[in-house]
Design a protein around this motif. Structure first.
Motif, PDB file in Angstrom:
ATOM      1  N   GLU A   1      -5.458   1.383  -3.862  1.00  0.00           N
ATOM      2  CA  GLU A   1      -4.244   1.974  -4.417  1.00  0.00           C
ATOM      3  C   GLU A   1      -3.088   1.076  -4.006  1.00  0.00           C
ATOM      4  O   GLU A   1      -3.108   0.475  -2.927  1.00  0.00           O
ATOM      5  CB  GLU A   1      -4.021   3.374  -3.847  1.00  0.00           C
ATOM      6  CG  GLU A   1      -4.972   4.404  -4.371  1.00  0.00           C
ATOM      7  CD  GLU A   1      -4.607   5.809  -3.895  1.00  0.00           C
ATOM      8  OE1 GLU A   1      -3.973   5.937  -2.820  1.00  0.00           O
ATOM      9  OE2 GLU A   1      -4.966   6.759  -4.591  1.00  0.00           O
TER      10      GLU A   1
ATOM     11  N   GLY B   1     -10.926   3.454 -11.238  1.00  0.00           N
ATOM     12  CA  GLY B   1     -11.129   4.336 -10.103  1.00  0.00           C
ATOM     13  C   GLY B   1     -11.924   3.749  -8.949  1.00  0.00           C
ATOM     14  O   GLY B   1     -12.179   4.429  -7.965  1.00  0.00           O
TER      15      GLY B   1
ATOM     16  N   ILE C   1       2.399   5.336  -7.330  1.00  0.00           N
ATOM     17  CA  ILE C   1       1.127   4.834  -6.800  1.00  0.00           C
ATOM     18  C   ILE C   1       0.204   4.515  -7.967  1.00  0.00           C
ATOM     19  O   ILE C   1      -0.061   5.366  -8.810  1.00  0.00           O
ATOM     20  CB  ILE C   1       0.469   5.854  -5.848  1.00  0.00           C
ATOM     21  CG1 ILE C   1       1.340   6.052  -4.606  1.00  0.00           C
ATOM     22  CG2 ILE C   1      -0.937   5.396  -5.459  1.00  0.00           C
ATOM     23  CD1 ILE C   1       0.855   7.138  -3.672  1.00  0.00           C
ATOM     24  N   GLU C   2      -0.239   3.266  -8.021  1.00  0.00           N
ATOM     25  CA  GLU C   2      -1.172   2.829  -9.060  1.00  0.00           C
ATOM     26  C   GLU C   2      -2.590   2.972  -8.508  1.00  0.00           C
ATOM     27  O   GLU C   2      -2.903   2.454  -7.443  1.00  0.00           O
ATOM     28  CB  GLU C   2      -0.899   1.373  -9.445  1.00  0.00           C
ATOM     29  CG  GLU C   2       0.479   1.141 -10.024  1.00  0.00           C
ATOM     30  CD  GLU C   2       0.777  -0.327 -10.241  1.00  0.00           C
ATOM     31  OE1 GLU C   2      -0.175  -1.135 -10.366  1.00  0.00           O
ATOM     32  OE2 GLU C   2       1.970  -0.669 -10.271  1.00  0.00           O
ATOM     33  N   LYS C   3      -3.410   3.649  -9.244  1.00  0.00           N
ATOM     34  CA  LYS C   3      -4.797   3.869  -8.829  1.00  0.00           C
ATOM     35  C   LYS C   3      -5.633   2.612  -9.068  1.00  0.00           C
ATOM     36  O   LYS C   3      -5.269   1.767  -9.877  1.00  0.00           O
ATOM     37  CB  LYS C   3      -5.399   5.047  -9.607  1.00  0.00           C
ATOM     38  CG  LYS C   3      -4.652   6.352  -9.407  1.00  0.00           C
ATOM     39  CD  LYS C   3      -4.761   6.835  -7.997  1.00  0.00           C
ATOM     40  CE  LYS C   3      -4.049   8.172  -7.840  1.00  0.00           C
ATOM     41  NZ  LYS C   3      -3.876   8.534  -6.470  1.00  0.00           N
ATOM     42  N   PRO C   4      -6.770   2.489  -8.399  1.00  0.00           N
ATOM     43  CA  PRO C   4      -7.656   1.336  -8.629  1.00  0.00           C
ATOM     44  C   PRO C   4      -8.150   1.282 -10.066  1.00  0.00           C
ATOM     45  O   PRO C   4      -8.287   2.315 -10.723  1.00  0.00           O
ATOM     46  CB  PRO C   4      -8.825   1.584  -7.666  1.00  0.00           C
ATOM     47  CG  PRO C   4      -8.323   2.554  -6.667  1.00  0.00           C
ATOM     48  CD  PRO C   4      -7.275   3.380  -7.356  1.00  0.00           C
TER      49      PRO C   4
ATOM     50  N   SER D   1       0.843  -1.193   0.000  1.00  0.00           N
ATOM     51  CA  SER D   1       0.000   0.000   0.000  1.00  0.00           C
ATOM     52  C   SER D   1       0.886   1.255   0.000  1.00  0.00           C
ATOM     53  O   SER D   1       2.059   1.196   0.393  1.00  0.00           O
ATOM     54  CB  SER D   1      -0.894   0.007   1.243  1.00  0.00           C
ATOM     55  OG  SER D   1      -0.100   0.186   2.405  1.00  0.00           O
TER      56      SER D   1
END
Length: 185
Positions: free
Chosen positions: A171, A166, A160-163, A130
């Protein structure tokens, strides 16, 4: 008897054909549409090949630590420890991980350690942590590399990779790509 046995044999043959031939062929065909033909995300750095979708062991202070692995990051033996949260051996392992983390990250309170930094995932191969787990390590990494904490925090923020769309999933930060970017600084 014939009314039960022959339909059962037919059903068994149809099921075997479906689950042993048709289903694997469909999954294989879908995998051919994926990047790298379903063989995983291969990253080459310093002449070595890494799989970005399989966790790697990073234990030096100058790197961000990955999530612990119950299978020593061996993709051939994916799995968890199968020890419950009340198992004394499991509790001792987690406590040792907490003590090690606190020793390498002075100034961090035990309550501030994200759980994924001291517990292994179900597969033992989780490549991501995370953003909180990455940010809690910034001070140690910055000190070990003699870089500013702001620069390291900025690097974490850029990884940071976003969901998905969205909203699907949390994340996350891929530890391998973060550490490779860290090496380029």
């Amino acid at each position: 008897m014939k009314t039960n046995i022959f339909p059962a044999i037919k059903l068994t043959i149809v099921t075997l054909l479906f689950f042993c031939v048709v289903y694997p062929a469909v999954i294989w065909a879908i995998a051919q549409l994926a990047p790298n033909n379903g063989h995983g995300e291969v990253v080459t750095a310093n002449g070595k090949k890494y799989y970005a979708n399989i966790g790697q062991a990073f234990t030096e202070d100058r790197f961000f630590n990955s999530r612990p692995s119950a299978v020593d990051y061996n993709a051939a033996g994916s799995g968890g420890s199968n020890k419950g949260p009340s198992n004394p051996e499991y509790l001792a392992i987690v406590q040792a991980r907490i003590d090690t983390f606190l020793m390498h990250n002075p100034g961090i309170d035990k309550k501030d350690i994200p759980v994924e930094l001291v517990t292994a995932s179900g597969s033992g191969l989780d490549p991501d942590i995370s953003p909180k787990a990455a940010l809690v390590q910034v001070k140690r990494v910055a000190a070990a590399r003699k870089l500013s904490e702001e620069k390291i925090t900025e690097l974490v923020g850029s990884h940071i990779e976003k969901p998905l769309l969205g909203m699907f999933g949390p994340e996350k930060v891929n530890v391998l790509s973060l550490n490779l970017a860290l090496e380029k600084l």
